[in-house]
Design a protein around this motif. Structure first.
Motif, PDB file in Angstrom:
ATOM      1  N   SER A 188     -48.650 -68.382  26.821  1.00 32.26           N
ATOM      2  CA  SER A 188     -48.349 -69.223  27.982  1.00 32.26           C
ATOM      3  C   SER A 188     -46.910 -68.955  28.433  1.00 32.26           C
ATOM      4  O   SER A 188     -46.147 -68.306  27.718  1.00 32.26           O
ATOM      5  CB  SER A 188     -48.497 -70.693  27.598  1.00 32.26           C
ATOM      6  N   ASP A 189     -46.537 -69.492  29.592  1.00 33.65           N
ATOM      7  CA  ASP A 189     -45.156 -69.332  30.058  1.00 33.65           C
ATOM      8  C   ASP A 189     -44.177 -69.919  29.039  1.00 33.65           C
ATOM      9  O   ASP A 189     -43.101 -69.367  28.803  1.00 33.65           O
ATOM     10  CB  ASP A 189     -44.962 -70.019  31.415  1.00 33.65           C
ATOM     11  N   GLY A 190     -44.556 -71.034  28.433  1.00 36.52           N
ATOM     12  CA  GLY A 190     -43.701 -71.655  27.419  1.00 36.52           C
ATOM     13  C   GLY A 190     -43.538 -70.757  26.197  1.00 36.52           C
ATOM     14  O   GLY A 190     -42.453 -70.689  25.617  1.00 36.52           O
ATOM     15  N   ASP A 191     -44.621 -70.074  25.816  1.00 36.98           N
ATOM     16  CA  ASP A 191     -44.533 -69.131  24.683  1.00 36.98           C
ATOM     17  C   ASP A 191     -43.538 -68.021  24.997  1.00 36.98           C
ATOM     18  O   ASP A 191     -42.770 -67.601  24.130  1.00 36.98           O
ATOM     19  CB  ASP A 191     -45.903 -68.492  24.400  1.00 36.98           C
ATOM     20  N   ILE A 192     -43.566 -67.538  26.236  1.00 35.02           N
ATOM     21  CA  ILE A 192     -42.655 -66.458  26.624  1.00 35.02           C
ATOM     22  C   ILE A 192     -41.208 -66.966  26.543  1.00 35.02           C
ATOM     23  O   ILE A 192     -40.320 -66.279  26.027  1.00 35.02           O
ATOM     24  CB  ILE A 192     -42.957 -65.962  28.062  1.00 35.02           C
ATOM     25  N   THR A 193     -40.971 -68.193  27.025  1.00 33.08           N
ATOM     26  CA  THR A 193     -39.623 -68.774  26.960  1.00 33.08           C
ATOM     27  C   THR A 193     -39.147 -68.867  25.514  1.00 33.08           C
ATOM     28  O   THR A 193     -38.007 -68.527  25.194  1.00 33.08           O
ATOM     29  CB  THR A 193     -39.635 -70.177  27.595  1.00 33.08           C
ATOM     30  N   GLN A 194     -40.040 -69.317  24.641  1.00 33.55           N
ATOM     31  CA  GLN A 194     -39.684 -69.451  23.227  1.00 33.55           C
ATOM     32  C   GLN A 194     -39.356 -68.080  22.625  1.00 33.55           C
ATOM     33  O   GLN A 194     -38.337 -67.911  21.964  1.00 33.55           O
ATOM     34  CB  GLN A 194     -40.844 -70.130  22.473  1.00 33.55           C
ATOM     35  N   SER A 219     -34.748 -68.594  31.972  1.00 30.30           N
ATOM     36  CA  SER A 219     -35.044 -69.914  31.398  1.00 30.30           C
ATOM     37  C   SER A 219     -33.787 -70.775  31.409  1.00 30.30           C
ATOM     38  O   SER A 219     -33.848 -71.955  31.738  1.00 30.30           O
ATOM     39  CB  SER A 219     -35.629 -69.784  29.983  1.00 30.30           C
ATOM     40  N   TRP A 220     -32.627 -70.186  31.110  1.00 33.18           N
ATOM     41  CA  TRP A 220     -31.388 -70.976  31.117  1.00 33.18           C
ATOM     42  C   TRP A 220     -31.092 -71.492  32.516  1.00 33.18           C
ATOM     43  O   TRP A 220     -30.605 -72.601  32.690  1.00 33.18           O
ATOM     44  CB  TRP A 220     -30.201 -70.134  30.629  1.00 33.18           C
ATOM     45  N   GLU A 221     -31.379 -70.658  33.497  1.00 31.26           N
ATOM     46  CA  GLU A 221     -31.137 -71.100  34.877  1.00 31.26           C
ATOM     47  C   GLU A 221     -32.082 -72.234  35.262  1.00 31.26           C
ATOM     48  O   GLU A 221     -31.709 -73.177  35.956  1.00 31.26           O
ATOM     49  CB  GLU A 221     -31.286 -69.910  35.840  1.00 31.26           C
ATOM     50  N   ARG A 222     -33.320 -72.116  34.769  1.00 30.83           N
ATOM     51  CA  ARG A 222     -34.315 -73.148  35.079  1.00 30.83           C
ATOM     52  C   ARG A 222     -33.910 -74.480  34.450  1.00 30.83           C
ATOM     53  O   ARG A 222     -34.105 -75.547  35.019  1.00 30.83           O
ATOM     54  CB  ARG A 222     -35.664 -72.682  34.532  1.00 30.83           C
ATOM     55  N   PHE A 223     -33.330 -74.432  33.239  1.00 26.39           N
ATOM     56  CA  PHE A 223     -33.000 -75.657  32.510  1.00 26.39           C
ATOM     57  C   PHE A 223     -31.624 -76.212  32.892  1.00 26.39           C
ATOM     58  O   PHE A 223     -31.261 -77.298  32.458  1.00 26.39           O
ATOM     59  CB  PHE A 223     -33.032 -75.410  30.993  1.00 26.39           C
ATOM     60  N   ALA A 224     -30.855 -75.452  33.656  1.00 27.44           N
ATOM     61  CA  ALA A 224     -29.474 -75.877  33.949  1.00 27.44           C
ATOM     62  C   ALA A 224     -29.474 -77.158  34.789  1.00 27.44           C
ATOM     63  O   ALA A 224     -30.278 -77.318  35.707  1.00 27.44           O
ATOM     64  CB  ALA A 224     -28.728 -74.769  34.678  1.00 27.44           C
ATOM     65  N   LEU A 231     -31.719 -78.908  27.042  1.00 28.53           N
ATOM     66  CA  LEU A 231     -32.444 -78.768  25.772  1.00 28.53           C
ATOM     67  C   LEU A 231     -33.735 -79.580  25.785  1.00 28.53           C
ATOM     68  O   LEU A 231     -34.761 -79.144  25.263  1.00 28.53           O
ATOM     69  CB  LEU A 231     -31.560 -79.217  24.607  1.00 28.53           C
ATOM     70  N   ARG A 232     -33.663 -80.757  26.400  1.00 29.74           N
ATOM     71  CA  ARG A 232     -34.861 -81.590  26.485  1.00 29.74           C
ATOM     72  C   ARG A 232     -35.948 -80.870  27.299  1.00 29.74           C
ATOM     73  O   ARG A 232     -37.116 -80.819  26.911  1.00 29.74           O
ATOM     74  CB  ARG A 232     -34.536 -82.942  27.118  1.00 29.74           C
ATOM     75  N   ALA A 233     -35.528 -80.259  28.393  1.00 28.42           N
ATOM     76  CA  ALA A 233     -36.483 -79.516  29.223  1.00 28.42           C
ATOM     77  C   ALA A 233     -37.049 -78.318  28.448  1.00 28.42           C
ATOM     78  O   ALA A 233     -38.238 -78.019  28.524  1.00 28.42           O
ATOM     79  CB  ALA A 233     -35.791 -79.038  30.502  1.00 28.42           C
ATOM     80  N   TYR A 234     -36.178 -77.658  27.673  1.00 31.34           N
ATOM     81  CA  TYR A 234     -36.627 -76.520  26.860  1.00 31.34           C
ATOM     82  C   TYR A 234     -37.694 -76.976  25.870  1.00 31.34           C
ATOM     83  O   TYR A 234     -38.759 -76.374  25.742  1.00 31.34           O
ATOM     84  CB  TYR A 234     -35.438 -75.919  26.109  1.00 31.34           C
ATOM     85  N   TRP A 235     -37.392 -78.048  25.178  1.00 35.03           N
ATOM     86  CA  TRP A 235     -38.295 -78.534  24.132  1.00 35.03           C
ATOM     87  C   TRP A 235     -39.669 -78.857  24.704  1.00 35.03           C
ATOM     88  O   TRP A 235     -40.697 -78.595  24.091  1.00 35.03           O
ATOM     89  CB  TRP A 235     -37.661 -79.751  23.463  1.00 35.03           C
ATOM     90  N   ARG A 236     -39.668 -79.423  25.916  1.00 34.05           N
ATOM     91  CA  ARG A 236     -40.948 -79.715  26.578  1.00 34.05           C
ATOM     92  C   ARG A 236     -41.695 -78.437  26.905  1.00 34.05           C
ATOM     93  O   ARG A 236     -42.884 -78.319  26.676  1.00 34.05           O
ATOM     94  CB  ARG A 236     -40.701 -80.474  27.880  1.00 34.05           C
ATOM     95  N   GLU A 237     -40.947 -77.476  27.463  1.00 30.92           N
ATOM     96  CA  GLU A 237     -41.618 -76.252  27.927  1.00 30.92           C
ATOM     97  C   GLU A 237     -42.221 -75.457  26.777  1.00 30.92           C
ATOM     98  O   GLU A 237     -43.281 -74.855  26.923  1.00 30.92           O
ATOM     99  CB  GLU A 237     -40.629 -75.382  28.712  1.00 30.92           C
ATOM    100  N   VAL A 238     -41.555 -75.436  25.625  1.00 28.55           N
ATOM    101  CA  VAL A 238     -42.066 -74.629  24.511  1.00 28.55           C
ATOM    102  C   VAL A 238     -43.017 -75.432  23.618  1.00 28.55           C
ATOM    103  O   VAL A 238     -43.503 -74.914  22.610  1.00 28.55           O
ATOM    104  CB  VAL A 238     -40.935 -74.013  23.653  1.00 28.55           C
ATOM    105  N   GLY A 239     -43.283 -76.677  23.994  1.00 30.16           N
ATOM    106  CA  GLY A 239     -44.237 -77.485  23.222  1.00 30.16           C
ATOM    107  C   GLY A 239     -43.704 -77.924  21.873  1.00 30.16           C
ATOM    108  O   GLY A 239     -44.448 -77.957  20.886  1.00 30.16           O
TER     109      GLY A 239
END
Lengths: 360, 473
Positions: free
Chosen positions: A46-52, A90-95, A165-173
């Motif tokens: 998934s997109d989240g897997d790629i981010t992780q 991903s960093w830009e998305r979470f900024a 970080l909160r957004a990251y944690w959500r995206e990667v499940g």
């Protein structure tokens, strides 16, 4: 009926996914770092897997030089680059706030400009708010003025990063964090395991297909140097408030015993990272970020070096110039932190914690 | 380039894969001047070695990453089983015995092995896996060779080996497509691989069917040096139709697809040809052992193509494939997408499903879950193909390397008309047919290349000194 494996028209995430699926069918690189064992846990991504996976990669490049499918092969594998680009996206998305996303990451000029603005601010403060009396640094800027500037400059970026970080944690499940996850993640970060190359005993960053540990050592010098400097400031704060022992401190005080080696490590490590950066192949990272990353490591170097210079100049007239220069660097470092390579430290730690969960 | 052709090199190494590098390193360590003439450009250096992954190694106890023990007789028995006895026992035992000393030698020359693996064939006892695979091994050897002062020339296609009165004098070589030049040497090691990259040659040996084969390895092994030597009367071994051929994903690139084109779904599938008919027991044995025979089975089918069909029950039971499966909710839909006759496929699958019986399914071992009353029988893992969605993969023969080659003795010396050539040695795929007459044993190509590469390098180093003395005398 060969499938279209060309890269035309794929988004950064899609391109990373295309490459990861080829890696998952090959698995020759399993021993280099955490990315490959993580890939083998899944068949689709998934997109989240790629981010992780992107944040788990430390750009050691071992897999690139070992890969039989790099350009000119039609599979066109360049996983370090694909993951570097997915990572920075991903960093830009979470900024937060989004308006700053990518500003300092992508532009060394913006970072240099921020630095100059911070110098200016500190010089102005030094001139306009110069106290009637005071000892050491406080002869130039009172403690309360420093706190008034640096407290928000420290807390606001931390707040922004925590939202990311909160957004990251959500995206990667991510799941609830347990002590075992933290132990594993911190142990890996402390050793910088993912730059060790496993049995290779090093990475391929600056010497093409030869392995060295030089980048790992410099990276750790920066990391431990930064942590020591941070601990130095924290200890000084403790001494000031809890023990009523204001600065200046002697050589054999906690702030100096932590700060001097910290400054040395930060300066040497930062300089080393900058030199290595000129030697590594640009196209195995995210080329668009090269300038911003270079500016960031130079800022680390400058922060450490100016701190040491300031200490060396203690008691001389130079303090009046060096104090705002050093404090300006520190201020620029903190204010831009949520939008520079500095976020790598936070997201990487999150990725290691998430990886510990997935490996259970 | 002129400097290279003005000098007389002690040892000229033709080829740039594992065997060539082992030979060059040995000769350079013996103090000889060495030049490697690699036909491929730098990014494709290493021949088929860049696609390999492991080294089969004898050991009498735990050795480096290898567990337990794997002794000479067991290793030899494994070889006899795959070659059906088509081997030279003396050379085979030499390769097996010497492999034990090679592993530490490899480690001390920069090769790194990886400790344990998931998702691979269960070979942790018999085979040592290279960290990063064969290209990482090749990189390590090129670095070692560079440190020893070995000269490497890329895109150097040797077109002729000059042999007069049983003695090698020089090679003719075209560098980066430039004019032909002579490079003189006192000894030569021929390690330039097989001929599978020359489709015309394959077609002469196999018939026109070979034009539909995919070449799994390097396109640079075109057998130019092998042919030149055979034309000059060098003694040969091997059968030109024998090669390491497996069934790979039919969508793989024509050349250089390497490991990712493997398909492990066959044991859980029914395999049909383009007419929708089954033709062989898909569950004959555990897959690694039977994998190698499917290349020949598919090569014998019309248009050299076959189709492996599974249902959703089996979709995750094998290693992920590099190309996604063709997917459909009905068998007829799948047949249409894959260009198969739908009605015939339905009949074949219905007949197969009717022959399946109750039993316990064990994906990782021979479970004896066999069909009854269908030809050919499926002897293990026979479960009805019934649960949508259905998935299909096309299969084609993928050639890794050919076995026709030069005959060598235990010192890797090449013979011509039964007479030993004075200063010509051979190593790797160009002589592997001496030991591997047919079939294949995972990691054994690297064993032959390493063992005979090292021997050839040591012998050529000695030969070069004799040659020098002979000239001086």
């Amino acid at each position: 009926m060969p499938l279209d494996q060309t890269r035309t028209g794929l988004s950064t995430t899609e391109e990373a996914r295309r490459q990861i699926e080829i890696c998952n069918a090959c698995r020759y690189c399993e021993g280099y770092c955490s990315v490959f064992p993580a890939i083998t846990l899944q068949r689709s991504f998934s997109d989240g897997d790629i981010t992780q996976l992107a944040n788990l990669c430390h750009n050691c490049r071992g897999c690139y030089y070992a890969c039989q499918y790099t350009d000119p092969h039609e599979f066109q594998i360049n996983l370090p680059k694909a993951l570097a680009e997915a990572r920075s996206e991903s960093w830009e998305r979470f900024a937060w706030p989004g308006a700053f996303s990518g500003l300092f990451q992508r532009s060394g000029v913006a970072l240099a400009a921020a630095l100059v603005v911070c110098f200016g601010l500190l010089f102005w403060a030094g001139q306009a708010l110069r106290p009637e009396s005071g000892e050491g640094f406080y002869a130039f800027l009172t403690h309360s003025v420093m706190v008034a500037i640096f407290m928000p400059a420290f807390l606001l970026p931390l707040f922004a990063i925590s939202l990311g970080l909160r957004a990251y944690w959500r995206e990667v499940g991510g799941m609830p964090v347990r002590l075992t996850h933290l132990t594993r993640a911190f142990s890996e970060a402390a050793r910088l395991k993912d730059l060790s190359g496993g049995a290779a005993g090093g990475c391929n960053f600056e010497k093409e297909d030869r392995y060295t540990n030089v980048r790992r050592w410099h990276h750790q010098a920066v990391m431990y140097g930064f942590l020591l400097c941070f601990a130095s400031t924290a200890s000084a704060t403790m001494l000031h408030y809890a023990f009523d022992m204001p600065a200046p401190y002697g050589l054999f005080s906690l702030p100096k015993l932590l700060g001097i080696p910290g400054g040395l490590l930060l300066a040497l490590g930062g300089l080393g990272m900058a030199v290595l950066k000129t030697r590594g192949e640009k196209d195995l990272g995210a080329p668009a970020l090269w300038g911003g990353e270079m500016a960031f490591v130079l800022l680390l170097f400058f922060t450490g070096a100016s701190g040491l210079a300031l200490y060396a100049a203690s008691g001389s007239a130079l303090v009046g110039v060096l104090l705002p220069v050093h404090l300006g660097a520190v201020l620029a470092f903190f204010l831009t932190a949520p939008y520079t390579k500095m976020v790598h430290g936070f997201f990487r730690l999150a990725a290691l914690i998430r990886n510990a969960q997935m490996q259970e | 380039m002129s400097a290279k052709s003005e000098k007389v090199w002690d040892v000229v190494v033709v080829g740039g894969g594992n065997a060539a590098l082992c030979a060059a390193i040995e000769a350079a360590e013996a103090g000889r001047s060495v030049i490697i003439l690699e036909g491929a450009p730098k990014t494709y250096r290493g021949g088929n070695s860049r696609h390999t992954r492991n080294f089969r190694c004898m050991h009498r106890g735990p050795l480096s990453v290898l567990t337990d023990s794997y002794e000479e007789d067991e290793y030899f028995d494994d070889l006899i089983r795959v070659t059906k006895g088509n081997t030279d026992e003396e050379l085979a035992r030499l390769a097996i015995r010497t492999s034990e000393k090679c592993l530490p030698w490899m480690e001390s020359h920069g090769v790194r092995f990886q400790p344990s693996l998931s998702g691979t064939l269960s070979l942790g006892r018999t085979n040592a896996f290279f960290l990063g695979g064969g290209k990482a091994l090749v990189n390590a050897y090129y670095n070692t060779a560079a440190d020893l002062g070995v000269e490497v020339v890329y895109e150097a296609q040797v077109t002729h080996v000059e042999i007069a009165d049983g003695r090698f004098n020089a090679v003719e070589v075209e560098i980066a497509g430039g004019a032909r030049q002579r490079i003189e040497g006192r000894a030569v090691v021929l390690a330039s691989g097989g001929f599978q990259g020359d489709i015309d040659w394959l077609a002469r040996a196999w018939g026109p069917a070979a034009r539909n084969f995919l070449i799994r390895g390097t396109p640079y092994n075109r057998g130019v040096v092998l042919k030149d030597m055979l034309d000059q009367g060098a003694d040969s071994v091997g059968d030109p139709t024998q090669c390491h051929a497996v069934a790979i994903d039919g969508r793989a690139p024509k050349f250089d697809g390497g490991i990712v084109t493997r398909l492990d779904c066959v044991p859980f599938s029914v395999v049909v040809n383009k007419n929708g008919e089954r033709f062989y027991d898909e569950g004959e044995d555990v897959w690694p052992k039977r994998y190698a025979i499917w290349g020949r089975l598919v090569a014998a089918q019309p248009d050299q193509v076959a189709y492996s069909i599974i249902d959703s029950k089996s979709a995750n039971l094998f290693m992920p494939s590099v190309f996604p499966a063709v997917e459909a909710d009905t068998l007829e839909g799948l047949a249409e997408k894959m260009g198969l006759p739908a009605e015939k496929l339905r009949q074949t699958v219905d007949a197969f499903n009717a022959a399946c019986r109750e039993g316990t399914f064990h994906p990782t071992e021979l479970d004896g879950l066999a069909t009854e009353g269908v030809e050919p029988q499926k002897t293990n893992w026979a479960r009805p193909i019934s649960d949508p969605p259905f998935y299909g993969y096309s299969l084609r023969p993928g050639v890794t390397f050919t076995y026709l080659g030069l005959k060598v003795d235990e010192t890797a010396r090449v013979t011509m008309g039964g007479r030993k050539l004075e200063n010509v040695w051979a190593a790797g795929e160009i002589m592997a047919g001496s030991i591997l007459g047919e079939g294949y044993l995972a990691g054994f190509g690297m064993t032959i290349g390493t063992v005979f590469g090292r021997i050839a390098g040591q012998e050529a180093a000695k030969g070069a000194v004799r040659g020098e003395n002979a000239h001086a005398a």
